[in-house]
Design a protein around this motif. Structure first.
Motif, mmCIF file in Angstrom:
data_model
loop_
_atom_site.group_PDB
_atom_site.id
_atom_site.type_symbol
_atom_site.label_atom_id
_atom_site.label_comp_id
_atom_site.label_asym_id
_atom_site.label_seq_id
_atom_site.Cartn_x
_atom_site.Cartn_y
_atom_site.Cartn_z
ATOM 1 N N LYS A 79 -35.924 -46.876 68.785
ATOM 2 C CA LYS A 79 -34.542 -47.138 69.234
ATOM 3 C C LYS A 79 -33.780 -45.822 69.398
ATOM 4 O O LYS A 79 -33.097 -45.608 70.408
ATOM 5 C CB LYS A 79 -33.863 -48.041 68.193
ATOM 6 C CG LYS A 79 -32.562 -48.638 68.657
ATOM 7 C CD LYS A 79 -32.059 -49.618 67.612
ATOM 8 C CE LYS A 79 -30.600 -49.952 67.906
ATOM 9 N NZ LYS A 79 -29.962 -50.625 66.780
ATOM 10 N N GLU A 80 -33.918 -44.947 68.415
ATOM 11 C CA GLU A 80 -33.226 -43.647 68.483
ATOM 12 C C GLU A 80 -33.647 -42.851 69.713
ATOM 13 O O GLU A 80 -32.871 -42.094 70.283
ATOM 14 C CB GLU A 80 -33.525 -42.825 67.214
ATOM 15 C CG GLU A 80 -32.787 -43.313 65.982
ATOM 16 C CD GLU A 80 -33.421 -42.811 64.678
ATOM 17 O OE1 GLU A 80 -33.078 -43.366 63.637
ATOM 18 O OE2 GLU A 80 -34.276 -41.882 64.719
ATOM 19 N N ALA A 82 -34.700 -44.222 72.479
ATOM 20 C CA ALA A 82 -34.553 -45.103 73.653
ATOM 21 C C ALA A 82 -35.907 -45.390 74.303
ATOM 22 O O ALA A 82 -36.067 -45.353 75.522
ATOM 23 C CB ALA A 82 -33.580 -44.503 74.661
ATOM 24 N N SER A 84 -39.261 -48.117 74.358
ATOM 25 C CA SER A 84 -39.597 -49.508 74.060
ATOM 26 C C SER A 84 -41.034 -49.609 73.524
ATOM 27 O O SER A 84 -41.974 -49.156 74.182
ATOM 28 C CB SER A 84 -39.442 -50.332 75.342
ATOM 29 O OG SER A 84 -39.999 -51.600 75.139
#
Ligand SMILES: C[S@@+](CC[C@H](N)C(=O)[O-])C[C@H]1O[C@@H](n2cnc3c(N)ncnc32)[C@H](O)[C@@H]1O
Length: 192
Positions: A79-80, A82, A84
């Motif tokens: 997530k950090e 970005a 997937s």
């Protein structure tokens, strides 16, 4: 149901404050062999350094591990950045990958011999295995002590001997033990 292996690894990751490890050498130094697109699996991914590397390369990445605690950190890191990654808490000995599913599978520092046939089947034709794990001929006290989890001489090579061997390294105890790639073997092979 109680699963002592899962319990052991959950405990390990719940108390682990280490920095994120680097991808396994077999992937880190040979990324140029990866396809430009496709699906990849980091099997028994731990904190998923391999998965992050594969995703940064543009592949659709699945990351499986028995320990949910490891996947929580991987999901946070992804997530950090970005990125997937499809994480799944999964006992791969009970639920191995399905046949003909992945273009690339990466396995590092994990060995379940009963799973090798499923891994071979799960890789699509022309797909790649990147595999690196500990050998019996270790020169340092690193990795598992249980010989069931350690490779015999050229054993990793034999798992994929009927595939196109692109790269194999197993230095064992030959020569100057202060130098070289010791304690593990690594292979990159392409399915015919
Ligand atoms: C030594 S760690 C290696 C992690 C990562 N591949 C790496 O190289 O940093 C072994 C990993 O295998 C996972 N594992 C052990 N048994 C498993 C199983 N039956 N199914 C899925 N993962 C398993 C553990 O949770 C742990 O993350």
């Amino acid at each position: 149901m109680n699963n002592p292996i899962k319990d052991k690894w959950e405990k390990h990751y719940n108390s682990c404050t280490n920095d994120l490890p680097l991808p396994a050498a077999v992937l880190l130094h040979k990324q140029h062999l990866l396809p430009a697109h496709g699906t990849a699996l980091d099997l028994a991914c731990g904190h998923g350094a391999n998965a992050l590397c594969l995703a940064a390369h543009g592949l659709t990445v699945f990351a499986w591990d028995i320990a949910a605690a490891a996947l929580t950190r991987l999901a946070q890191t992804a997530k950090e950045r970005a990125i997937s990654i499809k994480t799944e808490a999964r006992d791969v000995t009970q639920y191995p990958p399905a046949p003909d599913t992945f273009d690339v599978i990466v396995v590092s520092r994990f060995l379940e011999r009963d799973l090798i046939e499923s891994i071979r089947h799960a890789i699509k034709s022309n797909g790649l295995i990147f595999y690196q794990t500990f050998i019996k001929d270790k020169v340092a006290d690193t990795g598992p002590r249980n010989p069931n989890y350690l490779l015999g001489k050229n054993e990793l090579l034999q798992f994929f001997s009927d595939w196109n061997i692109i790269y194999y390294c197993e230095e064992g105890t030959t020569g100057n033990l202060e130098q070289g790639f010791r304690n593990q073997a690594m292979i990159i092979a392409q399915k015919p």
